[in-house]
Design a protein around this motif. Sequence first.
Motif, PDB file in Angstrom:
ATOM      1  N   THR A   1       4.455  -4.634   4.942  1.00 25.39           N
ATOM      2  CA  THR A   1       4.185  -3.637   4.555  1.00 25.39           C
ATOM      3  C   THR A   1       3.403  -3.930   3.407  1.00 25.39           C
ATOM      4  O   THR A   1       2.021  -2.845   3.811  1.00 25.39           O
ATOM      5  CB  THR A   1       4.746  -2.881   3.569  1.00 25.39           C
ATOM      6  OG1 THR A   1       6.354  -2.328   4.983  1.00 25.39           O
ATOM      7  CG2 THR A   1       5.046  -1.483   3.711  1.00 25.39           C
TER       8      THR A   1
ATOM      9  N   THR B   1      14.588   0.968   0.333  1.00 27.37           N
ATOM     10  CA  THR B   1      16.072   0.991   0.811  1.00 27.37           C
ATOM     11  C   THR B   1      16.151  -0.164   2.322  1.00 27.37           C
ATOM     12  O   THR B   1      16.975  -0.513   2.163  1.00 27.37           O
ATOM     13  CB  THR B   1      15.344   2.634   1.314  1.00 27.37           C
ATOM     14  OG1 THR B   1      15.656   3.512   0.672  1.00 27.37           O
ATOM     15  CG2 THR B   1      16.726   2.441   2.671  1.00 27.37           C
TER      16      THR B   1
ATOM     17  N   GLU C   1      10.935   3.796  -0.327  1.00 29.02           N
ATOM     18  CA  GLU C   1      10.792   3.294   1.805  1.00 29.02           C
ATOM     19  C   GLU C   1      11.539   1.815   1.953  1.00 29.02           C
ATOM     20  O   GLU C   1      11.430   1.760   2.242  1.00 29.02           O
ATOM     21  CB  GLU C   1       9.856   3.856   2.766  1.00 29.02           C
ATOM     22  CG  GLU C   1      10.068   5.789   2.804  1.00 29.02           C
ATOM     23  CD  GLU C   1       9.017   5.627   3.454  1.00 29.02           C
ATOM     24  OE1 GLU C   1       7.718   5.036   4.108  1.00 29.02           O
ATOM     25  OE2 GLU C   1       8.794   7.519   3.371  1.00 29.02           O
TER      26      GLU C   1
ATOM     27  N   SER D   1      18.765   1.553  -2.769  1.00 31.17           N
ATOM     28  CA  SER D   1      17.896   2.178  -2.508  1.00 31.17           C
ATOM     29  C   SER D   1      16.807   2.277  -3.865  1.00 31.17           C
ATOM     30  O   SER D   1      17.588   1.682  -4.545  1.00 31.17           O
ATOM     31  CB  SER D   1      18.078   3.817  -1.755  1.00 31.17           C
ATOM     32  OG  SER D   1      18.621   4.679  -3.343  1.00 31.17           O
TER      33      SER D   1
ATOM     34  N   GLN E   1       6.147   6.875  -2.916  1.00 23.70           N
ATOM     35  CA  GLN E   1       7.384   6.677  -1.181  1.00 23.70           C
ATOM     36  C   GLN E   1       7.407   5.944  -0.680  1.00 23.70           C
ATOM     37  O   GLN E   1       8.246   5.723   0.168  1.00 23.70           O
ATOM     38  CB  GLN E   1       6.216   8.197  -0.623  1.00 23.70           C
ATOM     39  CG  GLN E   1       7.196   8.718   0.609  1.00 23.70           C
ATOM     40  CD  GLN E   1       7.097   9.391   1.268  1.00 23.70           C
ATOM     41  OE1 GLN E   1       6.550  10.963   1.001  1.00 23.70           O
ATOM     42  NE2 GLN E   1       7.830   9.717   2.452  1.00 23.70           N
ATOM     43  N   VAL E   2       5.992   5.290  -0.485  1.00 23.40           N
ATOM     44  CA  VAL E   2       6.257   3.989   0.735  1.00 23.40           C
ATOM     45  C   VAL E   2       6.938   2.772  -0.070  1.00 23.40           C
ATOM     46  O   VAL E   2       7.544   1.992   0.340  1.00 23.40           O
ATOM     47  CB  VAL E   2       4.746   3.530   0.285  1.00 23.40           C
ATOM     48  CG1 VAL E   2       4.388   2.016   1.535  1.00 23.40           C
ATOM     49  CG2 VAL E   2       3.328   4.025   1.436  1.00 23.40           C
TER      50      VAL E   2
END
Length: 184
Positions: free
Chosen positions: A65, A145, A142, A12, A138-139
């Motif tokens: 993304t 990870t 994520e 992570s 936060q994105v």
Amino acid sequence: MSTSIDLGRPISGDVIDLILEDHRRFEALLRDLRDSTADRDAVRQALAALHVAHAEAEEKHVYPTLRRKDAITEHEAEHGEEEHAEGHEAMLKVLELKGTDTQAFDDAVEELATALNHHLTEEELTILNPARDEVGEQVRAELGTAFATERNKQLDADCGAIDNVRRIVKAAEREGLLDEDSDD
């Protein structure tokens, strides 16, 4: 053939930090590959594994993304994929050479270093900087990870094996990611 060289196994983190850690690993492995006293065969195996795992994780998770978040354009994502393909092609030339103490090997390493260094610089400027500005923490966590999970999965699957690198290069040729005349 897996490698004895530690490529890190993050699980992570901020995707930008994880990508930058790999970029520094690429630079260190390239230095070792140029060092005639190093175990160049082990280094080229490690570099191939890291290059494929890193590129696959970026193309599967990071670029799509960032594209959806409008941090990068479709052109920037496609250009990153083209540069990965060029790196795979240059990596394959290094892997296919029998010996590591020849002028042909040194020439192939120089070509690989040129391709990788260009990509690292460009990606840090045109993809990672916009990701810092346009994508929230936060994105990015994520995405970190997802990137780390895919990267480790690829490493576990021996993604740097010469047959896999050949398959990836052939697929890139079929998809038009490599110039027709790049095999001079």
